[in-house]
Design a protein around this motif. Structure first.
Motif, mmCIF file in Angstrom:
data_model
loop_
_atom_site.group_PDB
_atom_site.id
_atom_site.type_symbol
_atom_site.label_atom_id
_atom_site.label_comp_id
_atom_site.label_asym_id
_atom_site.label_seq_id
_atom_site.Cartn_x
_atom_site.Cartn_y
_atom_site.Cartn_z
ATOM 1 N N GLU A 320 12.521 -9.163 -18.553
ATOM 2 C CA GLU A 320 12.819 -7.934 -19.271
ATOM 3 C C GLU A 320 12.605 -6.703 -18.394
ATOM 4 O O GLU A 320 13.404 -5.765 -18.423
ATOM 5 C CB GLU A 320 11.966 -7.833 -20.536
ATOM 6 N N ALA A 321 11.544 -6.707 -17.601
ATOM 7 C CA ALA A 321 11.284 -5.560 -16.730
ATOM 8 C C ALA A 321 12.404 -5.380 -15.718
ATOM 9 O O ALA A 321 12.827 -4.250 -15.436
ATOM 10 C CB ALA A 321 9.948 -5.743 -16.019
ATOM 11 N N GLY A 322 12.908 -6.471 -15.177
ATOM 12 C CA GLY A 322 13.995 -6.396 -14.216
ATOM 13 C C GLY A 322 15.273 -5.877 -14.859
ATOM 14 O O GLY A 322 15.991 -5.061 -14.256
ATOM 15 N N GLN A 323 15.548 -6.343 -16.077
ATOM 16 C CA GLN A 323 16.745 -5.869 -16.773
ATOM 17 C C GLN A 323 16.636 -4.384 -17.110
ATOM 18 O O GLN A 323 17.614 -3.638 -17.006
ATOM 19 C CB GLN A 323 16.975 -6.688 -18.037
ATOM 20 N N LYS A 324 15.452 -3.946 -17.507
ATOM 21 C CA LYS A 324 15.279 -2.526 -17.817
ATOM 22 C C LYS A 324 15.448 -1.666 -16.561
ATOM 23 O O LYS A 324 16.011 -0.569 -16.619
ATOM 24 C CB LYS A 324 13.917 -2.289 -18.467
ATOM 25 N N ALA A 325 14.976 -2.158 -15.424
ATOM 26 C CA ALA A 325 15.165 -1.439 -14.164
ATOM 27 C C ALA A 325 16.650 -1.376 -13.813
ATOM 28 O O ALA A 325 17.138 -0.360 -13.289
ATOM 29 C CB ALA A 325 14.371 -2.119 -13.050
ATOM 30 N N PHE A 326 17.370 -2.450 -14.110
ATOM 31 C CA PHE A 326 18.809 -2.469 -13.853
ATOM 32 C C PHE A 326 19.513 -1.427 -14.725
ATOM 33 O O PHE A 326 20.385 -0.682 -14.244
ATOM 34 C CB PHE A 326 19.375 -3.860 -14.126
ATOM 35 N N VAL A 327 19.137 -1.360 -16.010
ATOM 36 C CA VAL A 327 19.728 -0.359 -16.911
ATOM 37 C C VAL A 327 19.424 1.052 -16.417
ATOM 38 O O VAL A 327 20.292 1.936 -16.447
ATOM 39 C CB VAL A 327 19.219 -0.552 -18.351
ATOM 40 N N LYS A 328 18.212 1.270 -15.950
ATOM 41 C CA LYS A 328 17.831 2.590 -15.442
ATOM 42 C C LYS A 328 18.713 2.999 -14.266
ATOM 43 O O LYS A 328 19.164 4.146 -14.164
ATOM 44 C CB LYS A 328 16.367 2.579 -15.041
ATOM 45 N N ARG A 329 18.977 2.052 -13.368
ATOM 46 C CA ARG A 329 19.849 2.342 -12.228
ATOM 47 C C ARG A 329 21.290 2.565 -12.684
ATOM 48 O O ARG A 329 21.969 3.483 -12.208
ATOM 49 C CB ARG A 329 19.780 1.180 -11.223
ATOM 50 N N PHE A 330 21.736 1.760 -13.615
ATOM 51 C CA PHE A 330 23.073 1.875 -14.206
ATOM 52 C C PHE A 330 23.251 3.293 -14.772
ATOM 53 O O PHE A 330 24.249 3.986 -14.483
ATOM 54 C CB PHE A 330 23.173 0.838 -15.327
ATOM 55 N N LYS A 331 22.286 3.729 -15.536
ATOM 56 C CA LYS A 331 22.319 5.060 -16.149
ATOM 57 C C LYS A 331 22.346 6.159 -15.086
ATOM 58 O O LYS A 331 23.124 7.125 -15.190
ATOM 59 C CB LYS A 331 21.093 5.209 -17.052
ATOM 60 N N ALA A 332 21.512 6.013 -14.061
ATOM 61 C CA ALA A 332 21.435 7.033 -13.012
ATOM 62 C C ALA A 332 22.753 7.170 -12.265
ATOM 63 O O ALA A 332 23.191 8.283 -11.940
ATOM 64 C CB ALA A 332 20.309 6.694 -12.039
ATOM 65 N N LEU A 333 23.415 6.053 -12.002
ATOM 66 C CA LEU A 333 24.706 6.099 -11.311
ATOM 67 C C LEU A 333 25.721 6.905 -12.118
ATOM 68 O O LEU A 333 26.448 7.757 -11.575
ATOM 69 C CB LEU A 333 25.227 4.677 -11.085
ATOM 70 N N GLU A 374 32.406 -0.069 -15.639
ATOM 71 C CA GLU A 374 32.716 -1.159 -14.709
ATOM 72 C C GLU A 374 32.250 -0.803 -13.299
ATOM 73 O O GLU A 374 31.621 -1.627 -12.603
ATOM 74 C CB GLU A 374 34.221 -1.427 -14.720
ATOM 75 N N TRP A 375 32.524 0.415 -12.869
ATOM 76 C CA TRP A 375 32.102 0.850 -11.528
ATOM 77 C C TRP A 375 30.582 0.834 -11.387
ATOM 78 O O TRP A 375 30.043 0.342 -10.378
ATOM 79 C CB TRP A 375 32.640 2.257 -11.259
ATOM 80 N N ALA A 376 29.884 1.351 -12.408
ATOM 81 C CA ALA A 376 28.423 1.400 -12.335
ATOM 82 C C ALA A 376 27.831 -0.002 -12.298
ATOM 83 O O ALA A 376 26.871 -0.264 -11.555
ATOM 84 C CB ALA A 376 27.866 2.181 -13.518
ATOM 85 N N PHE A 377 28.397 -0.913 -13.070
ATOM 86 C CA PHE A 377 27.878 -2.282 -13.060
ATOM 87 C C PHE A 377 28.070 -2.920 -11.695
ATOM 88 O O PHE A 377 27.128 -3.500 -11.123
ATOM 89 C CB PHE A 377 28.577 -3.120 -14.133
ATOM 90 N N GLN A 378 29.285 -2.851 -11.162
ATOM 91 C CA GLN A 378 29.553 -3.484 -9.877
ATOM 92 C C GLN A 378 28.720 -2.838 -8.767
ATOM 93 O O GLN A 378 28.226 -3.531 -7.862
ATOM 94 C CB GLN A 378 31.041 -3.393 -9.551
#
Length: 386
Positions: A320-333, A374-378
């Motif tokens: 869960e911590a890793g996924q939340k960090a991924f979402v945080k980066r996704f949002k920042a992008l 799509e761009w932010a995810f990739q």
């Protein structure tokens, strides 16, 4: 890596609250002639009453239902109902997402009652046939944090003895509410119509008013939650009188949103706009292999607070911590580019995406947001690999 899209949404606001302002909104367009006036001044009370009149006109509850404002947004409206009405008979709380869980905790730990709590995992509804018509029932119509909505009210008995208390804050003005099944309906300015925060609305059936007239809880009720006077329900609240001092500018903003809603075609058009936005996002979800709806069943998926989960094995395998960090980066992008704002889920919800698709959002902007998702995810995935 996916190329960065060329065009951005014209209005990149997808927060689930406060939500996007209405199309064409301008602060300069709000009247300011009553700012600085006393909250009890006749002109101010008249303006507040006009806001209630417009709310009634757009939502169209039965004529014998009463509307009033409460402090504290939808939270204050729900709490006013819980503190002022519960305790006369047994209580059930439907808790399938964060706010239903909050109401269950408040009823148990702060009102010192013993509610029966109907629960379900994230993305699901409880078995609503367990609702007991002899009991008071508290439930959210739309789970803002889970992307789940109640798809019908057939489980509410017409000859019920208890009150049905509905937290409808992300459903009002976007979904068709069955008023004959609801005794207390609450919502806030800052959800479906993009108003400013801090003020809530209650819609009370005659049965709810009768409860306030006849029942006096033994508990002390704070002034900001008190709906009664010495004789019962304080009927001046239905005339634009308010419990404490409210922001006049916030009321003007609410009136502006309601006048836009009425001019756009009223509730039917607000629902159509919401459903068009949802359909546009759903079309993208169905053709995208790394994301899916959090609710599996289409009939219970929210059309306003659309909650998505990652299905890509690289993300799903994270804790869960890793996924939340991924979402945080996704949002920042996305936000660094000014392309999509506030697409993260509620802090207590499973990691994923949440995009508001209510009526103040334009469908073209929903469509324009998807290439950026799509761009932010990739981009975020490639950073993990790098």
């Amino acid at each position: 890596m996916t190329a960065k899209p060329d065009a951005k949404p014209a209005r990149p606001w997808f927060s689930a609250g406060p939500t996007a302002k209405r199309p064409g909104w301008s602060l300069a367009g709000l009247p300011t002639n009553l700012l600085g006036r006393g909250i009890r001044a006749p002109e101010v009370v008249e303006r507040f009453a006009y806001g209630l009149q417009l709310t009634r006109e757009v939502l169209s509850p039965p004529e014998d239902y009463v509307l009033l404002y409460t402090p504290g947004s939808d939270t204050g409206a729900v709490e006013a109902a819980l503190w002022g009405m519960l305790g006369e008979r047994p209580v059930q709380v439907v808790a399938y997402e964060n706010f239903g869980q909050v109401w269950a905790t408040d009823v148990r730990d702060h009102l010192n009652l013993e509610p029966e709590v109907l629960t379900a995992p994230w993305g699901e509804l409880p078995d609503m046939t367990q609702v007991d018509p002899k009991k008071d029932v508290v439930f959210p119509w739309n789970g803002t944090t889970s992307g789940v909505r109640v798809d019908n009210a057939d489980w509410v008995a017409d000859d019920r003895e208890g009150l049905i208390i509905c937290d409808a804050t992300s459903a009002a003005f976007a979904m068709d509410l069955p008023w004959d099944k609801l005794d207390v309906t609450t919502f806030s300015f800052q959800k479906a119509l993009g108003g400013e925060a801090g003020i809530g609305v209650m819609v009370l059936s005659p049965r709810a008013v009768a409860r306030l007239d006849s029942y006096r809880p033994e508990r002390s009720i704070p002034k900001v939650l008190r709906l009664t006077d010495k004789t019962g329900f304080d009927r001046t609240l239905a005339d634009g009188v308010v419990i404490n001092t409210f922001s006049i500018l916030t009321i003007e903003d609410w009136i502006d949103a309601l006048e836009w809603a009425r001019g756009a075609g009223g509730l039917p058009e607000l629902i159509r706009r919401t459903e068009r936005n949802y359909a546009a996002l759903a079309e993208w979800v169905e053709r995208t292999d790394w994301v899916a709806f959090l609710p599996d069943r289409p009939e219970i998926r929210s059309t306003t607070s659309v909650c998505l989960q990652f299905t890509d094995p690289r993300i799903a395998a994270m804790d869960e911590a890793g996924q939340k960090a991924f979402v945080k980066r996704f949002k920042a992008l996305l936000e660094t580019e000014g392309a999509v704002y506030d697409m993260e889920p509620h802090r207590y919800a499973p990691p994923g995406l949440r995009l508001w698709c209510g009526c103040t959002v334009e469908t073209a902007d929903v469509v324009g947001a998807t290439p950026w998702l799509e761009w932010a995810f990739q981009t975020a995935v490639s950073e993990l690999a790098g």
